[in-house]
Design an enzyme around this catalytic site. Structure first.
Site, PDB file in Angstrom:
ATOM      1  N   HIS A   1      26.681 -28.640 -10.729  1.00  0.00           N
ATOM      2  CA  HIS A   1      28.044 -27.873 -10.112  1.00  0.00           C
ATOM      3  C   HIS A   1      28.850 -27.485 -11.404  1.00  0.00           C
ATOM      4  O   HIS A   1      29.435 -28.969 -11.767  1.00  0.00           O
ATOM      5  CB  HIS A   1      28.118 -28.490  -8.532  1.00  0.00           C
ATOM      6  CG  HIS A   1      27.374 -28.777  -7.361  1.00  0.00           C
ATOM      7  ND1 HIS A   1      28.179 -28.528  -6.125  1.00  0.00           N
ATOM      8  CD2 HIS A   1      26.341 -28.047  -7.874  1.00  0.00           C
ATOM      9  CE1 HIS A   1      26.842 -28.200  -5.467  1.00  0.00           C
ATOM     10  NE2 HIS A   1      25.943 -27.716  -5.988  1.00  0.00           N
TER      11      HIS A   1
ATOM     12  N   TYR B   1      36.059 -29.871   0.059  1.00  0.00           N
ATOM     13  CA  TYR B   1      36.114 -31.221   0.667  1.00  0.00           C
ATOM     14  C   TYR B   1      37.333 -30.778   1.473  1.00  0.00           C
ATOM     15  O   TYR B   1      38.607 -30.188   1.086  1.00  0.00           O
ATOM     16  CB  TYR B   1      37.302 -32.310  -0.111  1.00  0.00           C
ATOM     17  CG  TYR B   1      36.440 -33.226  -1.168  1.00  0.00           C
ATOM     18  CD1 TYR B   1      35.022 -32.003  -2.084  1.00  0.00           C
ATOM     19  CD2 TYR B   1      35.534 -34.831  -0.810  1.00  0.00           C
ATOM     20  CE1 TYR B   1      34.335 -33.297  -2.977  1.00  0.00           C
ATOM     21  CE2 TYR B   1      34.539 -34.523  -1.810  1.00  0.00           C
ATOM     22  CZ  TYR B   1      33.978 -34.395  -2.774  1.00  0.00           C
ATOM     23  OH  TYR B   1      33.594 -35.513  -3.397  1.00  0.00           O
TER      24      TYR B   1
ATOM     25  N   PRO C   1      33.364 -43.404  -0.274  1.00  0.00           N
ATOM     26  CA  PRO C   1      32.230 -42.582  -0.987  1.00  0.00           C
ATOM     27  C   PRO C   1      33.273 -41.461  -1.130  1.00  0.00           C
ATOM     28  O   PRO C   1      32.939 -40.462  -2.147  1.00  0.00           O
ATOM     29  CB  PRO C   1      31.642 -42.436   0.064  1.00  0.00           C
ATOM     30  CG  PRO C   1      32.563 -43.231   1.243  1.00  0.00           C
ATOM     31  CD  PRO C   1      33.545 -44.204   1.197  1.00  0.00           C
TER      32      PRO C   1
ATOM     33  N   LYS D   1      31.452 -41.881  -6.321  1.00  0.00           N
ATOM     34  CA  LYS D   1      31.596 -43.106  -7.431  1.00  0.00           C
ATOM     35  C   LYS D   1      30.069 -44.043  -7.623  1.00  0.00           C
ATOM     36  O   LYS D   1      30.448 -44.939  -8.335  1.00  0.00           O
ATOM     37  CB  LYS D   1      32.574 -43.847  -7.783  1.00  0.00           C
ATOM     38  CG  LYS D   1      33.699 -42.389  -8.085  1.00  0.00           C
ATOM     39  CD  LYS D   1      33.947 -42.155  -9.878  1.00  0.00           C
ATOM     40  CE  LYS D   1      34.150 -40.978  -9.732  1.00  0.00           C
ATOM     41  NZ  LYS D   1      33.437 -39.318 -10.731  1.00  0.00           N
TER      42      LYS D   1
ATOM     43  N   TYR E   1      36.458 -36.638 -11.692  1.00  0.00           N
ATOM     44  CA  TYR E   1      35.250 -36.330 -10.799  1.00  0.00           C
ATOM     45  C   TYR E   1      34.204 -36.485 -11.365  1.00  0.00           C
ATOM     46  O   TYR E   1      33.017 -37.160 -11.561  1.00  0.00           O
ATOM     47  CB  TYR E   1      36.316 -35.159 -10.011  1.00  0.00           C
ATOM     48  CG  TYR E   1      34.775 -34.651  -9.211  1.00  0.00           C
ATOM     49  CD1 TYR E   1      34.922 -35.463  -7.457  1.00  0.00           C
ATOM     50  CD2 TYR E   1      33.139 -34.039  -9.026  1.00  0.00           C
ATOM     51  CE1 TYR E   1      34.406 -34.937  -6.218  1.00  0.00           C
ATOM     52  CE2 TYR E   1      32.758 -33.654  -7.847  1.00  0.00           C
ATOM     53  CZ  TYR E   1      33.441 -34.277  -7.061  1.00  0.00           C
ATOM     54  OH  TYR E   1      32.378 -34.466  -5.368  1.00  0.00           O
TER      55      TYR E   1
HETATM   56  P1  FAD Z   1      21.915 -50.778  -3.408  1.00  0.00           P
HETATM   57  O1  FAD Z   1      22.069 -49.511  -4.311  1.00  0.00           O
HETATM   58  O2  FAD Z   1      22.629 -51.509  -2.327  1.00  0.00           O
HETATM   59  O3  FAD Z   1      20.911 -51.692  -4.018  1.00  0.00           O
HETATM   60  C1  FAD Z   1      20.833 -53.354  -3.970  1.00  0.00           C
HETATM   61  C2  FAD Z   1      19.250 -53.165  -4.054  1.00  0.00           C
HETATM   62  O4  FAD Z   1      18.617 -54.773  -4.138  1.00  0.00           O
HETATM   63  C3  FAD Z   1      18.167 -52.606  -2.423  1.00  0.00           C
HETATM   64  O5  FAD Z   1      17.477 -52.521  -2.889  1.00  0.00           O
HETATM   65  C4  FAD Z   1      18.324 -53.868  -1.385  1.00  0.00           C
HETATM   66  O6  FAD Z   1      17.214 -53.999  -0.857  1.00  0.00           O
HETATM   67  C5  FAD Z   1      18.224 -55.612  -2.968  1.00  0.00           C
HETATM   68  N1  FAD Z   1      18.759 -56.448  -2.057  1.00  0.00           N
HETATM   69  C6  FAD Z   1      19.912 -56.328  -1.123  1.00  0.00           C
HETATM   70  N2  FAD Z   1      19.338 -58.326  -1.201  1.00  0.00           N
HETATM   71  C7  FAD Z   1      17.704 -58.582  -1.621  1.00  0.00           C
HETATM   72  C8  FAD Z   1      17.443 -59.736  -2.034  1.00  0.00           C
HETATM   73  N3  FAD Z   1      17.987 -61.472  -1.514  1.00  0.00           N
HETATM   74  N4  FAD Z   1      16.602 -60.196  -3.018  1.00  0.00           N
HETATM   75  C9  FAD Z   1      16.090 -58.991  -3.439  1.00  0.00           C
HETATM   76  N5  FAD Z   1      16.854 -57.748  -3.277  1.00  0.00           N
HETATM   77  C10 FAD Z   1      17.306 -57.877  -1.858  1.00  0.00           C
HETATM   78  N6  FAD Z   1      27.646 -43.254  -2.257  1.00  0.00           N
HETATM   79  C11 FAD Z   1      28.038 -42.351  -2.957  1.00  0.00           C
HETATM   80  O7  FAD Z   1      28.687 -42.626  -4.374  1.00  0.00           O
HETATM   81  N7  FAD Z   1      28.186 -41.401  -2.276  1.00  0.00           N
HETATM   82  C12 FAD Z   1      27.993 -41.842  -1.242  1.00  0.00           C
HETATM   83  O8  FAD Z   1      27.518 -40.490  -0.215  1.00  0.00           O
HETATM   84  C13 FAD Z   1      27.319 -42.763  -0.411  1.00  0.00           C
HETATM   85  N8  FAD Z   1      26.936 -42.948   0.601  1.00  0.00           N
HETATM   86  C14 FAD Z   1      25.763 -44.640   1.075  1.00  0.00           C
HETATM   87  C15 FAD Z   1      25.449 -44.562   2.460  1.00  0.00           C
HETATM   88  C16 FAD Z   1      25.213 -45.973   2.784  1.00  0.00           C
HETATM   89  C17 FAD Z   1      24.625 -46.685   4.150  1.00  0.00           C
HETATM   90  C18 FAD Z   1      25.439 -47.169   1.435  1.00  0.00           C
HETATM   91  C19 FAD Z   1      25.071 -48.646   1.845  1.00  0.00           C
HETATM   92  C20 FAD Z   1      26.356 -46.619   0.258  1.00  0.00           C
HETATM   93  C21 FAD Z   1      26.498 -45.897  -0.170  1.00  0.00           C
HETATM   94  N9  FAD Z   1      27.106 -45.127  -1.789  1.00  0.00           N
HETATM   95  C22 FAD Z   1      27.046 -44.211  -1.600  1.00  0.00           C
HETATM   96  C23 FAD Z   1      26.837 -46.462  -2.064  1.00  0.00           C
HETATM   97  C24 FAD Z   1      25.870 -45.620  -3.282  1.00  0.00           C
HETATM   98  O9  FAD Z   1      24.871 -45.418  -2.682  1.00  0.00           O
HETATM   99  C25 FAD Z   1      25.600 -47.462  -4.069  1.00  0.00           C
HETATM  100  O10 FAD Z   1      26.906 -47.690  -4.641  1.00  0.00           O
HETATM  101  C26 FAD Z   1      24.440 -47.214  -4.968  1.00  0.00           C
HETATM  102  O11 FAD Z   1      23.973 -47.680  -4.149  1.00  0.00           O
HETATM  103  C27 FAD Z   1      24.840 -48.441  -5.261  1.00  0.00           C
HETATM  104  O12 FAD Z   1      23.847 -49.000  -6.195  1.00  0.00           O
HETATM  105  P2  FAD Z   1      22.765 -50.617  -6.407  1.00  0.00           P
HETATM  106  O13 FAD Z   1      21.529 -50.634  -6.899  1.00  0.00           O
HETATM  107  O14 FAD Z   1      24.651 -51.167  -6.729  1.00  0.00           O
HETATM  108  O15 FAD Z   1      23.265 -51.138  -4.867  1.00  0.00           O
HETATM  109  C1  DHB Z   2      28.289 -37.108  -1.389  1.00  0.00           C
HETATM  110  C2  DHB Z   2      29.102 -37.851  -1.036  1.00  0.00           C
HETATM  111  C3  DHB Z   2      30.277 -38.203  -1.549  1.00  0.00           C
HETATM  112  O1  DHB Z   2      31.190 -39.236  -0.895  1.00  0.00           O
HETATM  113  C4  DHB Z   2      30.869 -36.747  -2.309  1.00  0.00           C
HETATM  114  O2  DHB Z   2      32.161 -37.617  -2.576  1.00  0.00           O
HETATM  115  C5  DHB Z   2      30.507 -36.210  -2.400  1.00  0.00           C
HETATM  116  C6  DHB Z   2      29.016 -35.547  -2.595  1.00  0.00           C
HETATM  117  C7  DHB Z   2      26.852 -36.141  -1.910  1.00  0.00           C
HETATM  118  O3  DHB Z   2      25.743 -37.361  -0.665  1.00  0.00           O
HETATM  119  O4  DHB Z   2      26.437 -35.576  -1.668  1.00  0.00           O
END
Ligand code: FAD
Ligand code: DHB
Length: 412
Positions: free
Chosen positions: A93, A222, A314, A318, A406
């Site tokens: 995009h 948005y 969200p 980021k 962004y």
């Molecule tokens: P996570 O992806 O949470 O990974 C952590 C891992 O650790 C998981 O696999 C978990 O199962 C594992 N874990 C937890 N506890 C333990 C333990 N005790 N022992 C071993 N393993 C463990 N961001 C966006 O930018 N846009 C979005 O639309 C968006 N939607 C989201 C929707 C939801 C429901 C959530 C929860 C988050 C969303 N986010 C979004 C945020 C984004 O997905 C996270 O910032 C990203 O996943 C962070 O990655 P991470 O590896 O730090 O953590």
């Molecule tokens: C998506 C999620 C977001 O929070 C955003 O700002 C843009 C895109 C997505 O899930 O595609």
């Protein structure tokens, strides 16, 4: 203290002996984007690691979350050899639309950032590619670990204890990477008084759906509306991802498919020949919104990355990108240590990554504040938000500020 093992109560020192022990250089808790990218970068530097994940492979490969990758995240995945499917399937995009008062205003990333782009590629696809690369290389990635706990990270002999298929295991390592997300065990294992928490909770959440409908617009939209924020994004050319601002305590059962489409139509309405594409909804859920940071992101021989240390609302996407940015620096710091014995970068890990974390916090908070209704009775706030959107979409300086944040600020 006695320990229950195979239904026998055995003294702790015997339980210790029955525990199978393994050694590695970096013990990684969590196979989300942070843990898997870290393991991958370490492998490329010749550093051994073991990833311990509490969920199953199927669960993490199907978990619906983020979908938008900054250009730096995409470059990193491609440059390190895990971006082949992304290059084939992802959608590039070159801008986004901000919509208010029934009119759309394009923010042109190409023009404003010297050709930078963002990419739509779902988080679970990134996870699938990283898991496949690790398993194909025969490297350790343990799923369905239970009772995971971290030990001795303030001393010379850190370890991670866990159980797999009922068997107790202990992984001894030089360092622990806490990549276990917001609800993980690493951050809470740091002694009280070490960490300072910074937090803001918002009075709303996002209701997100996946629908079998081609995107209504080629770029993300948005929308600011008096009834609340809406975001039109996508996963593929056939699947739309759509979000609605809802009260923080909203129940998903209160939202029938008809109500979701009706609300989306109202909030995204625009003059001209705009039409919202609709289709079968095959996934829906509500996510709360908060801004959260802990400082420092390290203690002794344990280093935190991603959601384990910070959460962004969200708006602006980021979260995932910040997790990748953290572990990029962490991997460099471990590489420096194993090549030279120096801990200079490791010592400064938290200080270095927090600069980017706080900039992403600022941007996510700003996008959230500009686009959501906080208090529907406050006419002053409404006028101020419209003025801000008007400014952001008419001043090149303001558009550039939005665009460069962004697409992702440059890596330091
Ligand atoms: P996570 O992806 O949470 O990974 C952590 C891992 O650790 C998981 O696999 C978990 O199962 C594992 N874990 C937890 N506890 C333990 C333990 N005790 N022992 C071993 N393993 C463990 N961001 C966006 O930018 N846009 C979005 O639309 C968006 N939607 C989201 C929707 C939801 C429901 C959530 C929860 C988050 C969303 N986010 C979004 C945020 C984004 O997905 C996270 O910032 C990203 O996943 C962070 O990655 P991470 O590896 O730090 O953590
Ligand atoms: C998506 C999620 C977001 O929070 C955003 O700002 C843009 C895109 C997505 O899930 O595609």
């Amino acid at each position: 203290m006695p320990v229950v093992s195979k239904l026998r109560v055995v003294p702790a020192h015997i339980a210790q002996r029955e525990r199978q022990t393994v050694r590695t250089q970096i013990g990684i808790v969590g196979a989300g984007p942070a843990g898997l990218v870290l393991a991958h970068l370490l492998h490329l530097q010749g550093i051994e690691s073991v990833v311990i994940e509490s969920r199953s492979r199927k669960y993490i490969e199907e978990r619906i979350r983020a979908g938008l990758l900054e250009h730096g995240t995409v470059d990193l995945l491609i440059e390190t050899g895990v971006g082949k499917r992304l290059q084939r399937e992802a959608l590039t995009h070159h801008g986004i639309e901000l919509r208010f008062n029934r009119r759309g205003h394009r923010i042109d990333f190409n023009d404003l950032t010297g050709g930078k782009t963002v990419t739509i590629y779902a988080q679970q696809e990134v996870i699938k590619d990283l898991v496949a690369a690790r398993l194909e290389a025969g490297l350790p990635l343990i799923f369905e670990a239970s009772d995971v706990s971290v030990h001795n990270f303030d001393g010379a002999n850190p370890s991670i204890r866990f159980r797999v298929a009922g068997k107790a295991q202990e992984l001894h390592c030089d360092y622990i990477a806490g990549c276990d997300g917001f609800h993980g065990i690493c951050r809470p294992s740091i002694p009280a008084g070490v960490l300072t928490e910074f937090e803001r909770i918002y009075p709303f959440g996002w209701l997100g759906i996946l629908a079998q409908a081609p995107p209504s617009s080629p770029e993300l939209v948005y929308t600011y509306h008096e009834r609340g924020f809406a975001l039109l994004t996508m996963r593929t050319t056939e699947v739309s991802r759509l979000y609605l601002q809802v009260p923080y305590d909203e129940e998903i059962d209160a939202w029938s498919d008809d109500r979701i489409w009706s609300e989306l139509r109202t909030r995204t309405a625009a003059d001209g020949n705009w039409k919202l594409n609709e289709g079968a909804i095959f996934q829906k859920g509500i996510t709360g919104m908060r801004s959260y940071v802990v400082e420092p992101m390290q203690y002794g021989k344990m280093f935190l990355a991603g959601d384990a240390a910070h959460i962004v609302p969200p708006t602006g996407a980021k979260g995932l990108n910040l997790a990748v940015a953290d572990v990029r620096i962490m991997a460099q710091a471990f590489a420096e240590f194993y090549k030279t014995g120096k801990t200079e970068l490791l010592d400064r890990y938290s200080e270095i990554v927090l600069r980017r974390v706080w900039k992403a916090q600022r941007f996510s908070w700003w996008m959230t504040s500009m686009l959501h209704r906080f208090d529907t009775d406050n006419a002053f706030d409404e006028r101020r938000q419209i003025a801000e959107l008007d400014y952001v979409t008419s001043s090149r300086a303001a558009m550039t500020t939005l665009a460069e944040n962004y697409v992702g600020l440059p890596w330091d």
